[in-house]
Design a protein around this motif. Structure first.
Motif, PDB file in Angstrom:
ATOM      1  N   GLU A  34      -7.434   0.612 -29.665  1.00  0.00           N
ATOM      2  CA  GLU A  34      -8.356   1.223 -30.616  1.00  0.00           C
ATOM      3  C   GLU A  34      -8.480   2.730 -30.435  1.00  0.00           C
ATOM      4  O   GLU A  34      -9.332   3.352 -31.071  1.00  0.00           O
ATOM      5  CB  GLU A  34      -9.740   0.581 -30.482  1.00  0.00           C
ATOM      6  N   THR A  35      -7.639   3.304 -29.584  1.00  0.00           N
ATOM      7  CA  THR A  35      -7.776   4.741 -29.321  1.00  0.00           C
ATOM      8  C   THR A  35      -6.514   5.537 -29.593  1.00  0.00           C
ATOM      9  O   THR A  35      -6.590   6.710 -29.968  1.00  0.00           O
ATOM     10  CB  THR A  35      -8.195   4.969 -27.852  1.00  0.00           C
ATOM     11  N   THR A  36      -5.355   4.937 -29.394  1.00  0.00           N
ATOM     12  CA  THR A  36      -4.090   5.653 -29.538  1.00  0.00           C
ATOM     13  C   THR A  36      -3.300   5.046 -30.692  1.00  0.00           C
ATOM     14  O   THR A  36      -2.995   3.850 -30.670  1.00  0.00           O
ATOM     15  CB  THR A  36      -3.261   5.568 -28.244  1.00  0.00           C
ATOM     16  N   PHE A  37      -2.966   5.879 -31.684  1.00  0.00           N
ATOM     17  CA  PHE A  37      -2.315   5.369 -32.880  1.00  0.00           C
ATOM     18  C   PHE A  37      -1.017   6.123 -33.151  1.00  0.00           C
ATOM     19  O   PHE A  37      -0.806   7.236 -32.659  1.00  0.00           O
ATOM     20  CB  PHE A  37      -3.240   5.499 -34.097  1.00  0.00           C
ATOM     21  N   HIS A  38      -0.185   5.502 -33.945  1.00  0.00           N
ATOM     22  CA  HIS A  38       1.082   6.097 -34.364  1.00  0.00           C
ATOM     23  C   HIS A  38       0.805   7.335 -35.221  1.00  0.00           C
ATOM     24  O   HIS A  38      -0.200   7.388 -35.938  1.00  0.00           O
ATOM     25  CB  HIS A  38       1.879   5.062 -35.170  1.00  0.00           C
ATOM     26  N   PRO A  39       1.677   8.359 -35.160  1.00  0.00           N
ATOM     27  CA  PRO A  39       1.451   9.562 -35.981  1.00  0.00           C
ATOM     28  C   PRO A  39       1.316   9.265 -37.472  1.00  0.00           C
ATOM     29  O   PRO A  39       0.610   9.987 -38.185  1.00  0.00           O
ATOM     30  CB  PRO A  39       2.686  10.419 -35.686  1.00  0.00           C
ATOM     31  N   ALA A  40       1.977   8.208 -37.943  1.00  0.00           N
ATOM     32  CA  ALA A  40       1.890   7.862 -39.367  1.00  0.00           C
ATOM     33  C   ALA A  40       0.880   6.751 -39.622  1.00  0.00           C
ATOM     34  O   ALA A  40       0.965   6.049 -40.636  1.00  0.00           O
ATOM     35  CB  ALA A  40       3.266   7.452 -39.884  1.00  0.00           C
ATOM     36  N   TRP A  41      -0.080   6.596 -38.712  1.00  0.00           N
ATOM     37  CA  TRP A  41      -1.041   5.499 -38.826  1.00  0.00           C
ATOM     38  C   TRP A  41      -1.817   5.534 -40.135  1.00  0.00           C
ATOM     39  O   TRP A  41      -1.961   4.518 -40.822  1.00  0.00           O
ATOM     40  CB  TRP A  41      -2.000   5.530 -37.643  1.00  0.00           C
TER      41      TRP A  41
END
Length: 254
Positions: A34-41
């Motif tokens: 819930e904290t680190t997402f893909h650049p294209a999230w």
């Protein structure tokens, strides 16, 4: 220095790179879900209130499973915050049950590559519909409270989808389908008119036979018109049953 000794030296309890699949990666679930997402999230996830299509391609290990887990978690959070606008999530990531059934229908002794070559786009659509309808029917049957606000055409269509795609093994299909029809308010009284006419005519004919036997007046049974009336009463039910049987065979045989 071995990996285990290196991790102990730096006070790390477990190897954060041991798992190759995000589905089993406890470090990812505990710290990154819930904290680190893909650049294209933002482009992939979009806005649940205004959904759009997104297709993700990637090689093994590119992060597709991680994206799936994060999207499911975010949809769950959105559903808890907006219960009246929840997103219906269908996870189609296990093909083995569908492929096994497909192979068994075509012949288990055929070469696998030839069998898979016959797996078409509409087979994927059928598999997704099977998962979605089974999940939807289960939610409806487990739900409490008032009846879902469905119109009669919607209730009819849902009952038809359940008849074709509900694959639950929790109970027998007839009992589950009857429960669903009661839950959504689809009773199909019109479909009972033809059988009711046939049964009513048969009972009337049997009553006439009994009365004739007691009164000694069975001469009318030698005429053609009573039997014609009885056959005409059974004709709608027979035609309806014949059409249903033919369609069922076409569905089963594909």
């Amino acid at each position: 220095m071995k990996v285990h000794a290196f991790l102990e030296h730096h006070g790390i309890a477990g190897n954060p790179f041991a798992e190759e699949d995000a589905q089993n990666d406890t470090v990812f679930k505990r710290t990154c879900l819930e904290t680190t997402f893909h650049p294209a999230w933002d482009k992939i996830y979009g806005d649940p209130a205004d959904p759009s299509t997104a297709i993700v391609f990637g090689e093994k290990g590119a992060g597709k499973t991680a994206l799936k887990l994060q999207m499911v978690r975010q949809f769950e959070r959105h559903a808890s915050e907006h219960p009246d606008a929840a997103t219906f999530v269908v996870l189609y990531d296990d093909f083995n049950p569908f492929l096994d059934r497909f192979v068994s229908r075509l012949g288990a002794h055929r070469p696998v590559d030839r069998v898979l070559a016959r797996w078409k786009l509409w087979d994927h659509i059928d598999a997704i519909l099977s998962l979605a309808v089974t999940q939807l029917v289960t939610r409806l049957l487990e739900g409490k409270g008032a009846r879902p606000p469905l119109t009669q055409p919607q209730a009819r269509d849902l009952a038809l989808l359940a008849a074709c795609y509900d694959q639950s093994t929790a109970e027998s299909f007839p009992s589950r389908w009857r429960r669903l029809r009661g839950r959504i308010g689809h009773h199909g009284w019109v479909a009972l008119l033809a059988p009711a006419l046939a049964i009513g005519a048969t009972l009337a004919f049997a009553g006439a036979l009994a009365w004739g036997a007691m009164s000694g007046s069975l001469g009318w049974t030698r005429q053609w018109w009573p039997w014609l009336l009885l056959a005409a009463a059974w004709l709608p039910a027979a035609l309806r049953r014949g059409r249903a049987t033919r369609r069922a065979w076409r569905v089963v045989r594909g």
